[in-house]
Design a protein around this motif. Structure first.
Motif, PDB file in Angstrom:
ATOM      1  N   ASP A   1       5.149   7.378   1.974  1.00 39.05           N
ATOM      2  CA  ASP A   1       5.594   6.051   2.271  1.00 39.05           C
ATOM      3  C   ASP A   1       4.916   4.940   1.452  1.00 39.05           C
ATOM      4  O   ASP A   1       3.668   5.324   1.213  1.00 39.05           O
ATOM      5  CB  ASP A   1       5.071   5.768   3.870  1.00 39.05           C
ATOM      6  CG  ASP A   1       6.069   4.661   4.538  1.00 39.05           C
ATOM      7  OD1 ASP A   1       7.069   4.282   3.853  1.00 39.05           O
ATOM      8  OD2 ASP A   1       5.924   4.320   5.670  1.00 39.05           O
ATOM      9  N   THR A   2       5.468   3.722   1.499  1.00 37.52           N
ATOM     10  CA  THR A   2       5.103   2.545   0.859  1.00 37.52           C
ATOM     11  C   THR A   2       5.177   1.391   1.942  1.00 37.52           C
ATOM     12  O   THR A   2       6.223   1.449   2.400  1.00 37.52           O
ATOM     13  CB  THR A   2       5.636   2.314  -0.422  1.00 37.52           C
ATOM     14  OG1 THR A   2       5.343   3.234  -1.346  1.00 37.52           O
ATOM     15  CG2 THR A   2       5.031   1.109  -1.141  1.00 37.52           C
ATOM     16  N   TYR A   3       4.344   0.626   2.178  1.00 36.02           N
ATOM     17  CA  TYR A   3       4.253  -0.429   2.821  1.00 36.02           C
ATOM     18  C   TYR A   3       4.030  -1.811   2.273  1.00 36.02           C
ATOM     19  O   TYR A   3       2.986  -2.016   1.532  1.00 36.02           O
ATOM     20  CB  TYR A   3       3.235  -0.273   4.094  1.00 36.02           C
ATOM     21  CG  TYR A   3       3.421  -1.410   5.187  1.00 36.02           C
ATOM     22  CD1 TYR A   3       4.180  -1.614   6.420  1.00 36.02           C
ATOM     23  CD2 TYR A   3       2.307  -2.455   5.013  1.00 36.02           C
ATOM     24  CE1 TYR A   3       3.914  -2.392   7.184  1.00 36.02           C
ATOM     25  CE2 TYR A   3       2.164  -3.600   5.843  1.00 36.02           C
ATOM     26  CZ  TYR A   3       3.277  -3.476   6.936  1.00 36.02           C
ATOM     27  OH  TYR A   3       3.163  -4.666   7.990  1.00 36.02           O
ATOM     28  N   THR A   4       4.854  -2.777   2.469  1.00 36.05           N
ATOM     29  CA  THR A   4       4.714  -4.183   2.038  1.00 36.05           C
ATOM     30  C   THR A   4       4.610  -4.962   3.184  1.00 36.05           C
ATOM     31  O   THR A   4       5.661  -4.997   4.058  1.00 36.05           O
ATOM     32  CB  THR A   4       5.659  -4.583   0.740  1.00 36.05           C
ATOM     33  OG1 THR A   4       5.751  -3.921  -0.004  1.00 36.05           O
ATOM     34  CG2 THR A   4       5.462  -6.079   0.609  1.00 36.05           C
ATOM     35  N   ALA A   5       3.432  -5.942   3.460  1.00 35.27           N
ATOM     36  CA  ALA A   5       2.953  -6.389   4.519  1.00 35.27           C
ATOM     37  C   ALA A   5       4.083  -7.692   4.570  1.00 35.27           C
ATOM     38  O   ALA A   5       4.491  -8.425   3.499  1.00 35.27           O
ATOM     39  CB  ALA A   5       1.870  -6.943   4.534  1.00 35.27           C
ATOM     40  N   PRO A   6       4.586  -7.962   5.658  1.00 32.25           N
ATOM     41  CA  PRO A   6       5.581  -9.234   5.804  1.00 32.25           C
ATOM     42  C   PRO A   6       4.885 -10.554   5.602  1.00 32.25           C
ATOM     43  O   PRO A   6       3.413 -10.660   5.670  1.00 32.25           O
ATOM     44  CB  PRO A   6       6.417  -9.040   7.068  1.00 32.25           C
ATOM     45  CG  PRO A   6       4.997  -8.473   7.997  1.00 32.25           C
ATOM     46  CD  PRO A   6       4.461  -7.418   6.987  1.00 32.25           C
ATOM     47  N   TYR A   7       5.655 -11.823   5.428  1.00 35.42           N
ATOM     48  CA  TYR A   7       5.229 -13.095   5.303  1.00 35.42           C
ATOM     49  C   TYR A   7       4.243 -13.320   6.518  1.00 35.42           C
ATOM     50  O   TYR A   7       4.963 -13.239   7.500  1.00 35.42           O
ATOM     51  CB  TYR A   7       6.274 -13.912   5.083  1.00 35.42           C
ATOM     52  CG  TYR A   7       5.921 -15.248   5.126  1.00 35.42           C
ATOM     53  CD1 TYR A   7       5.098 -15.984   4.021  1.00 35.42           C
ATOM     54  CD2 TYR A   7       5.837 -15.942   6.204  1.00 35.42           C
ATOM     55  CE1 TYR A   7       4.644 -17.173   3.831  1.00 35.42           C
ATOM     56  CE2 TYR A   7       5.350 -17.575   6.068  1.00 35.42           C
ATOM     57  CZ  TYR A   7       4.711 -17.970   4.922  1.00 35.42           C
ATOM     58  OH  TYR A   7       4.282 -19.255   5.145  1.00 35.42           O
ATOM     59  N   THR A   8       3.164 -13.938   6.358  1.00 37.11           N
ATOM     60  CA  THR A   8       2.259 -14.268   7.543  1.00 37.11           C
ATOM     61  C   THR A   8       2.106 -15.755   7.298  1.00 37.11           C
ATOM     62  O   THR A   8       1.348 -16.146   6.425  1.00 37.11           O
ATOM     63  CB  THR A   8       0.882 -13.390   7.510  1.00 37.11           C
ATOM     64  OG1 THR A   8       1.277 -12.307   7.738  1.00 37.11           O
ATOM     65  CG2 THR A   8       0.292 -14.003   8.734  1.00 37.11           C
ATOM     66  N   ILE A  49      -4.829   6.152   0.783  1.00 41.98           N
ATOM     67  CA  ILE A  49      -4.342   5.079   0.680  1.00 41.98           C
ATOM     68  C   ILE A  49      -4.470   4.406  -0.621  1.00 41.98           C
ATOM     69  O   ILE A  49      -5.666   4.305  -1.040  1.00 41.98           O
ATOM     70  CB  ILE A  49      -4.743   4.349   1.971  1.00 41.98           C
ATOM     71  CG1 ILE A  49      -4.669   4.978   3.140  1.00 41.98           C
ATOM     72  CG2 ILE A  49      -4.148   2.678   1.953  1.00 41.98           C
ATOM     73  CD1 ILE A  49      -5.453   4.006   4.160  1.00 41.98           C
ATOM     74  N   THR A  50      -3.407   4.106  -1.254  1.00 39.83           N
ATOM     75  CA  THR A  50      -3.777   3.427  -2.459  1.00 39.83           C
ATOM     76  C   THR A  50      -3.176   1.589  -2.481  1.00 39.83           C
ATOM     77  O   THR A  50      -1.979   1.750  -1.996  1.00 39.83           O
ATOM     78  CB  THR A  50      -2.958   4.090  -3.721  1.00 39.83           C
ATOM     79  OG1 THR A  50      -3.468   5.238  -3.851  1.00 39.83           O
ATOM     80  CG2 THR A  50      -3.106   3.401  -5.069  1.00 39.83           C
ATOM     81  N   ASN A  51      -4.103   0.923  -2.768  1.00 37.55           N
ATOM     82  CA  ASN A  51      -3.753  -0.452  -2.813  1.00 37.55           C
ATOM     83  C   ASN A  51      -2.720  -0.724  -4.064  1.00 37.55           C
ATOM     84  O   ASN A  51      -3.386  -0.683  -5.182  1.00 37.55           O
ATOM     85  CB  ASN A  51      -4.900  -1.418  -2.475  1.00 37.55           C
ATOM     86  CG  ASN A  51      -4.365  -2.843  -2.523  1.00 37.55           C
ATOM     87  OD1 ASN A  51      -3.725  -3.242  -1.785  1.00 37.55           O
ATOM     88  ND2 ASN A  51      -5.238  -3.704  -3.068  1.00 37.55           N
ATOM     89  N   MET A  52      -1.721  -1.057  -3.868  1.00 35.42           N
ATOM     90  CA  MET A  52      -0.783  -1.220  -5.175  1.00 35.42           C
ATOM     91  C   MET A  52      -0.745  -2.763  -5.699  1.00 35.42           C
ATOM     92  O   MET A  52      -0.577  -2.812  -7.043  1.00 35.42           O
ATOM     93  CB  MET A  52       0.519  -0.994  -4.793  1.00 35.42           C
ATOM     94  CG  MET A  52       0.938   0.177  -3.973  1.00 35.42           C
ATOM     95  SD  MET A  52       0.353   1.538  -5.099  1.00 35.42           S
ATOM     96  CE  MET A  52       1.836   1.721  -6.224  1.00 35.42           C
ATOM     97  N   THR A  96       0.753  -1.348   0.057  1.00 34.67           N
ATOM     98  CA  THR A  96       0.214   0.059  -0.153  1.00 34.67           C
ATOM     99  C   THR A  96       0.900   1.288  -0.032  1.00 34.67           C
ATOM    100  O   THR A  96       2.012   1.123   0.665  1.00 34.67           O
ATOM    101  CB  THR A  96      -0.941  -0.005   1.146  1.00 34.67           C
ATOM    102  OG1 THR A  96      -0.143  -0.356   2.318  1.00 34.67           O
ATOM    103  CG2 THR A  96      -2.000  -1.113   1.019  1.00 34.67           C
ATOM    104  N   GLN A  97       0.484   2.193  -0.698  1.00 29.98           N
ATOM    105  CA  GLN A  97       1.119   3.598  -0.640  1.00 29.98           C
ATOM    106  C   GLN A  97       0.095   4.590   0.066  1.00 29.98           C
ATOM    107  O   GLN A  97      -1.044   4.520  -0.277  1.00 29.98           O
ATOM    108  CB  GLN A  97       1.162   4.034  -2.305  1.00 29.98           C
ATOM    109  CG  GLN A  97       2.003   5.104  -2.593  1.00 29.98           C
ATOM    110  CD  GLN A  97       2.062   5.515  -3.973  1.00 29.98           C
ATOM    111  OE1 GLN A  97       1.095   6.166  -4.575  1.00 29.98           O
ATOM    112  NE2 GLN A  97       3.440   5.136  -4.574  1.00 29.98           N
ATOM    113  N   TYR A  98       0.982   5.495   0.538  1.00 32.32           N
ATOM    114  CA  TYR A  98       0.332   6.531   1.527  1.00 32.32           C
ATOM    115  C   TYR A  98       0.762   7.789   1.086  1.00 32.32           C
ATOM    116  O   TYR A  98       2.088   8.460   0.986  1.00 32.32           O
ATOM    117  CB  TYR A  98       0.654   6.359   3.007  1.00 32.32           C
ATOM    118  CG  TYR A  98       0.340   4.836   3.298  1.00 32.32           C
ATOM    119  CD1 TYR A  98      -1.070   4.679   3.998  1.00 32.32           C
ATOM    120  CD2 TYR A  98       0.968   3.929   3.259  1.00 32.32           C
ATOM    121  CE1 TYR A  98      -1.502   3.604   4.358  1.00 32.32           C
ATOM    122  CE2 TYR A  98       0.588   2.581   3.471  1.00 32.32           C
ATOM    123  CZ  TYR A  98      -0.663   2.237   4.299  1.00 32.32           C
ATOM    124  OH  TYR A  98      -1.086   1.225   4.507  1.00 32.32           O
TER     125      TYR A  98
END
Length: 163
Positions: free
Chosen positions: A80-87, A113-116, A70-72
């Motif tokens: 900022d850009t966030y890539t969720a960690p492995y779950t 917030i933009t879902n990439m 996601t991009q903020y």
């Protein structure tokens, strides 16, 4: 004195582009709700007044498509850009802070917030926002001085408390 306002994902001040998934009656999410983005390009927008903002959501197990990114952007600037960690399979993590910005001027701001890249079955799940030193956007938000969550095992849900 600083204050924090909780803005739930169902608050009318949060505007969603078409095709978000709205989910209700979830005992583990704040106010029992969350919104999911299953396609790239979907946006959620919150206009707020405050000096800081946090975006909090849920991480589900990593699927075949990986975790969402996601991009903020605040006031038209990508910050900022966030890539969720492995779950791991079988694990869901609640109250994950995807984004936090605490050095804003005390004025009106717009967060987009933009879902990439989130795709079904791996979605970006938004639960709520925390706005620092805020003017609440509507009566549906909650004003807190020192917020935190506790889990109520009897009613099987999280409770937002402050002191």
């Amino acid at each position: 004195m600083s204050s924090t306002a909780l803005v739930d994902d169902y608050n009318p001040s949060v505007q969603y582009s078409p095709n978000w998934i709205a989910t209700e009656q979830l005992p583990t999410e704040v106010d029992g709700t969350r919104h999911g983005a299953a396609a790239a390009g979907l946006t959620a927008t919150l206009s707020f007044k405050g000096t800081g903002i946090q975006v909090v959501g849920v991480l589900e197990p990593t699927g075949a498509n990986g975790q969402p990114t996601t991009q903020y952007a605040i006031d038209g600037q990508v910050v900022d850009t966030y890539t969720a960690p492995y779950t791991p399979d079988g694990q869901t993590t609640f109250n994950v802070t995807f984004f936090s910005k605490n050095d804003l001027s005390s004025e009106d701001h717009t967060l987009v917030i933009t879902n990439m890249n989130g795709q079904s079955p791996t979605l970006f799940w938004l639960d709520y926002f925390l706005v620092e030193n805020s003017s609440p956007p509507s009566p549906a938000s909650h004003s807190l001085s020192h917020p935190f969550f506790i889990f109520d095992p009897i009613r099987y849900h999280y409770v937002l408390v402050s002191f």
